[in-house]
Design a protein around this motif. Sequence first.
Motif, PDB file in Angstrom:
ATOM      1  N   TYR A  88      36.279  41.676 -24.339  1.00 43.51           N
ATOM      2  CA  TYR A  88      35.667  40.411 -24.736  1.00 43.51           C
ATOM      3  C   TYR A  88      36.545  39.661 -25.737  1.00 43.51           C
ATOM      4  O   TYR A  88      37.468  40.225 -26.336  1.00 43.51           O
ATOM      5  N   ASN A  89      36.235  38.378 -25.882  1.00 48.26           N
ATOM      6  CA  ASN A  89      36.867  37.515 -26.881  1.00 48.26           C
ATOM      7  C   ASN A  89      35.819  37.134 -27.919  1.00 48.26           C
ATOM      8  O   ASN A  89      34.619  37.110 -27.627  1.00 48.26           O
ATOM      9  N   TYR A  90      36.284  36.809 -29.123  1.00 46.89           N
ATOM     10  CA  TYR A  90      35.351  36.315 -30.129  1.00 46.89           C
ATOM     11  C   TYR A  90      36.057  35.335 -31.060  1.00 46.89           C
ATOM     12  O   TYR A  90      37.284  35.367 -31.221  1.00 46.89           O
ATOM     13  N   THR A 144      34.996  27.910 -21.843  1.00 51.74           N
ATOM     14  CA  THR A 144      35.430  29.099 -22.581  1.00 51.74           C
ATOM     15  C   THR A 144      35.553  28.762 -24.062  1.00 51.74           C
ATOM     16  O   THR A 144      35.588  27.585 -24.450  1.00 51.74           O
ATOM     17  N   GLN A 177      38.250  29.259 -25.809  1.00 50.79           N
ATOM     18  CA  GLN A 177      39.558  28.633 -26.005  1.00 50.79           C
ATOM     19  C   GLN A 177      39.502  27.150 -25.676  1.00 50.79           C
ATOM     20  O   GLN A 177      40.068  26.312 -26.390  1.00 50.79           O
ATOM     21  N   ILE A 185      41.257  32.697 -31.366  1.00 52.23           N
ATOM     22  CA  ILE A 185      40.421  33.522 -30.510  1.00 52.23           C
ATOM     23  C   ILE A 185      40.981  34.937 -30.531  1.00 52.23           C
ATOM     24  O   ILE A 185      42.143  35.163 -30.196  1.00 52.23           O
ATOM     25  N   SER A 229      40.798  39.029 -29.270  1.00 53.79           N
ATOM     26  CA  SER A 229      40.428  39.751 -28.058  1.00 53.79           C
ATOM     27  C   SER A 229      40.321  41.241 -28.336  1.00 53.79           C
ATOM     28  O   SER A 229      41.098  41.800 -29.120  1.00 53.79           O
ATOM     29  N   THR A 286      39.941  44.845 -26.052  1.00 49.73           N
ATOM     30  CA  THR A 286      40.103  45.309 -24.673  1.00 49.73           C
ATOM     31  C   THR A 286      39.534  46.709 -24.487  1.00 49.73           C
ATOM     32  O   THR A 286      39.913  47.645 -25.193  1.00 49.73           O
ATOM     33  N   THR A 320      30.897  34.915 -29.029  1.00 45.57           N
ATOM     34  CA  THR A 320      31.565  35.883 -28.162  1.00 45.57           C
ATOM     35  C   THR A 320      31.522  35.421 -26.714  1.00 45.57           C
ATOM     36  O   THR A 320      30.695  34.588 -26.335  1.00 45.57           O
TER      37      THR A 320
END
Length: 653
Positions: free
Chosen positions: A232-234, A403, A405, A422, A424, A426, A481
């Motif tokens: 995920y990204n946050y 998104t 970004q 942003i 990430s 994994t 997120t």
Amino acid sequence: MLLKFRGGLNSLPVTILLGLLIAAFAIFGVGPGILTGSNTVIATVGETDIPFLRYLNRVQQEAQQAQLQLQGANLPQDEIIRLLNIDQRILQQMIAEATVEEHMRELGLRATDEQIVEAIRDVDAFKLAGALNATNIQLALQNNNLGRDDLEDLLSKGVTQQQLFGAMRETKPISKTLANELYTYQAERRQATLVTFKASDIAELDPATDEQLLESYEATKTNYMTNELRTYNYLIVSPDLFLDQVEITEDDIVALYDERADDYIIPERRTLQQVNFPSKEAAQTFIDSLTPETDFAARAAASSDFTASEINIGNQSKRDVEVDFNVETADAVFALENGAVSMPLDTLGRWNVFKVTNVTEGSSTPLESVRSTLEADAKREKAIDLVYDFMPDLEDAIATAATLQEAIDSPLIQERNLPLTIASVTGVDQRGLGRSGERAITQSDEFRINATIFNEEADIGRVSDTNDLDASNRDRGAFWTEIVSVTDPEQKPFEEVKPDVRNAWNSQQKQTKAGELADAALARIQAGEDAETVAAELNGTSLEAKNVSRTNDPNSLSGLAANIRNMIFDLNLGAIETDRSADGDGYVVVRVDTITPGQPANNAGAVNTLYSEIQNEFESEIFLQYERYLRDKYTIDINDQLRRIQFRNESAQ
């Protein structure tokens, strides 16, 4: 401390309640507000109305108290009411009060004039020099917006409720014999022999073959699965992002210093003794009787209706004395030397005499010595304001972007010139571990974000709603997120987990062996062999558990796990049984050796305490059943729309 008229009436709105709310009122929380009226009612019980104004005042009073207790939370009063359900709870309390009032009205219960007079005589706020004083009574009534008829009505209801509830308390259906029997049971002590076989102590095992390990793996394959992994990204927005945009002026620093004056400027304080008299002459006579050797408190207690402990009013600031008495008194007291006695000081017709027994000098921290701290804090406070200003623009950008970004790349956000990034993560599981068990997350904020990710549905690509970075402090910032991918749990191959399978197999074999040893020990002890000898020959541990209590009394030093203690009290005298250790490491053989019942005749105090506890529980149940009876007996009409409009921000339908 009993109420004493110390020269001011500031405390009367509180202290009169202590006098007026006699014991029965505490059961349902009835107070003087019972007499305030309004044409609008929030509820009706039979023929008894609950005025909305009185209900509103009760809710606001409790909310103010809760606000004082939650000072660090910075919550407005209306939010506290909603969060703690104060409006609903107070309404139910007042309905309970009204059911009792309606029942008393229906039964025709009334207090006699003699009882009301006696109740008035018990109110210390009404007295002067130990006798009822008309001026004091009038002032007290004025401070509480009560008329004389109101006071009589209030006291009449209080006395009547006291009689009603007192009659309930007089019921003693619980026999003392029950307390004796229960004490005999609860205070029972037992002695037992324990023989323990720990699985972890077993060293010699036949090594497992590959076939045995593979068979164990196949039987327990679900124990060897990967966890669900998420990528995920946050995005975090915190005051740190805005610090470079903040400019602090000297006025900002000075204002913050003034705001924190209580931290930096500590006023002079004095430890005081105080007594008062009805006339200046009486006060002066007392002063003239003092010598350097005289004990001020003892002499004051002998010359007034104060006790020695009441005369010591403790460590006071000048502001404290101003509030409790008046400015002139504070000026005079703080002009005295340590050990000096004041002249008679007039306060609302009473003449006070003070003695200073100790002086604690004040202190101050100059602005320059805390300038760097103030500058940093002022800068952060302005940065927090900028965060709140920026948040609506960012939320608008996120709402229209696909998104995170894309949201921060939008012109609306780019023109703010902020170092937004942003981040990430994994392939981590709910604990912040990667597929192989390595630690992928280490920071507290990252754990909070990771927990949020796994509390959400696995909706790939969806940007979350706004989340507080710290639920207890919104000023720390917020985060958003978006889940990029989800890897479902997978079966780990045998070769990868073979060491884990071997460890599990060994643990199970040791546990089985410990159980076999416990069974062998049980059979030998049942056959009459000595427990300690059996334990030594089978590599176990023998223990004599003495003074084991049924309720795990802290005075019992057995230190046994609950399952073993329960077994000891489940078995008959001389019986023997085995059970698994509470920690799962092996087995314990238990034999009950002696049983000593509790001795109520030798512990009258403990039995009386137990009897009181039983009686109190029964009384509580009586009052609960009485309330339920009254709620069923009377028709209760609630205008709940008034409550929702006032406290839940709901419009009238």
